[in-house]
Write an enzyme that holds these catalytic residues in place. Structure first.
Site, PDB file in Angstrom:
ATOM      1  N   HIS A 194       1.124  -1.273  -0.076  1.00 50.19           N
ATOM      2  CA  HIS A 194      -0.145  -0.119  -0.077  1.00 50.19           C
ATOM      3  C   HIS A 194       0.857   1.777   0.035  1.00 50.19           C
ATOM      4  CE1 HIS A 194      -2.964   2.966   1.298  1.00 50.19           C
ATOM      5  NE2 HIS A 194      -4.249   2.357   0.213  1.00 50.19           N
ATOM      6  N   GLU A 208      -7.811  -5.215  -0.270  1.00 48.96           N
ATOM      7  CA  GLU A 208      -8.654  -6.033  -1.259  1.00 48.96           C
ATOM      8  C   GLU A 208      -8.176  -7.647  -0.761  1.00 48.96           C
ATOM      9  OE1 GLU A 208     -10.267  -3.961  -3.274  1.00 48.96           O
ATOM     10  OE2 GLU A 208      -8.765  -2.834  -4.498  1.00 48.96           O
TER      11      GLU A 208
END
Ligand code: ACO
Length: 372
Positions: free
Chosen positions: A255, A309
């Site tokens: 991320h 996700e």
């Protein structure tokens, strides 16, 4: 001296009172509230109220707010006709982008962007996604139900049956967790469009386009592809080693902002345990453990963790959504953040117009076309 910030990393371009990510410590707050508290105690509608109006509703406000949202669920016939004209093999994110554009054109709302526009765009996303899903399965779209919650109505529109409380709550929690997330790529896109004083529909169409890419919201179906391709826990080590040796990125890991575990992953992991088949959940946990270990060994200075996700894929699969509706469902949640950011941008607007460093040639001699 202008400093280049590739990917705009670390560049602050707006003040926001909507959400705050503390990437070092793995914390996320919406308007002052910890994400885990909202995920466990609130509904998606309460969170939308919070993000658009800045405070949580009381019971009477919530009832009125739910009914306003439900009132916007049906879409004009022209929008359904537009969906019908698309090939049944079209990608649902392309369909959603087209459907929202058709909606904005046919329900053109004059005047500055407002909470009412945000309600309308949010309420109609499930109607558009589900109508296309039914059309491609040879079924007729069905009318939304005003007596169901946002999450329950979405599942009802897809299947034609009122969903169980467990499925509804799982989807509702997912929608809360993904409703806003600072100035991510799609939210930034929405704000850039709003800053030109374009309409809110255009902001959302642009944001859908940005969300679609696999480096942003397009990853969850790819996570499922990865887990299916691995098949069973015994295959995980060889599969992940081969993928990393090839230089592939593992979907659902890493991320830009989090350098600790994403707080949404913790909630989603627990939710995945309750909603997915036990073998599937065990496989996901094994892949997560091994991948984190390998990424740590190969990139010790990077601090890579699972992102939102990874377990979103397991939750949406467990809730019964087809793989290619994962990203449209993400959009159906993030539209709350997008619209909240558009409203925030317009409160203190200045055209967003960054600069680029010119690195091309100069001083070339122009030669007319027939002498080139
Ligand atoms: N698998 C393997 N290596 C990775 C991964 C990954 N998933 N993510 C980052 N890395 C590595 C990169 O190779 C890079 O190493 P290098 O500099 O030696 O090449 C390093 O970690 C840093 O990567 P960056 O690209 O600088 O990280 P960035 O902040 O630009 O990217 C991103 C973040 C795009 C999410 C990235 O981690 C990624 O591609 N992940 C996989 C796709 C994914 O899961 N997308 C969903 C994101 S969540 C969301 O948007 C809702």
């Amino acid at each position: 001296m202008v400093q280049l910030a590739k990917g705009l990393e670390g560049v602050v371009v707006a003040d926001t009172a909507l959400s705050h990510i503390d990437g070092e410590n793995g914390r996320l707050i919406y308007c002052g509230y910890e994400i885990a508290d909202l995920a466990h105690g609130a509904s998606f509608e309460e969170v939308a109220h919070l993000l658009w109006l800045g405070h949580l509703p009381n019971r009477a406000d919530l009832a009125e707010f739910r009914s306003r949202l439900a009132g916007h669920r049906p879409v004009p016939g022209a929008v359904i006709d537009t969906l019908r004209a698309l090939p049944t093999t079209a990608e649902p994110m392309d369909v959603l982008r087209t459907g929202v554009s058709a909606l904005a054109a046919s329900r053109h709302a004059p005047g500055p962007a407002s909470v009412e526009h945000a309600l309308s765009l949010t309420a109609t996303m499930p109607t558009i996604v589900a109508a296309f899903d039914r059309l491609r399965r040879g079924l007729k779209p069905i009318e939304p139900r005003a007596d169901l919650s946002h999450a329950a109505n979405y599942l009802y529109l897809l299947s034609g049956e009122a969903p169980s409380d467990q499925r509804t709550r799982a989807l509702d929690t997912y929608l809360i967790l993904t409703a806003d997330h600072g100035l991510n790529a799609s939210t930034f896109t929405a704000r850039v469009i709003a800053s030109t004083l374009s309409d809110m529909g255009s902001s959302i169409v642009g944001a859908i386009g940005a969300l679609k890419g696999p480096l942003h919201g397009g990853a969850p179906a790819l996570v499922l592809d990865m887990l299916r391709s691995i098949g069973k826990p015994e295959n995980a080590e060889a599969w992940l080693t081969a993928a990393l040796d090839r230089g592939d990125r593992l979907m659902g890991f890493g991320h830009r902002v989090y350098k600790a575990e994403d707080p949404r992953s913790k909630v989603l992991r627990a939710l995945a345990e309750r909603t997915s088949e036990i073998d599937f959940f065990r496989l996901a946990v094994r892949v997560e453990d091994l991948a984190l270990q390998m990424l740590h060994e190969r990139k010790p200075d990077r601090r890579l963790y699972t992102n939102v996700e990874f377990y979103s894929a397991a939750v949406m699969h467990g809730v019964g959504l087809p793989d290619d509706l994962f990203t449209p469902t993400f959009a159906a949640s993030r539209v709350v953040g997008w619209t909240a950011h558009v409203l925030e941008q317009l409160k203190d607007n200045r055209l967003i117009r960054p600069a680029a460093e010119y690195v091309g040639p100069t001083g070339l001699t122009f030669i007319p076309v027939d002498r080139r």
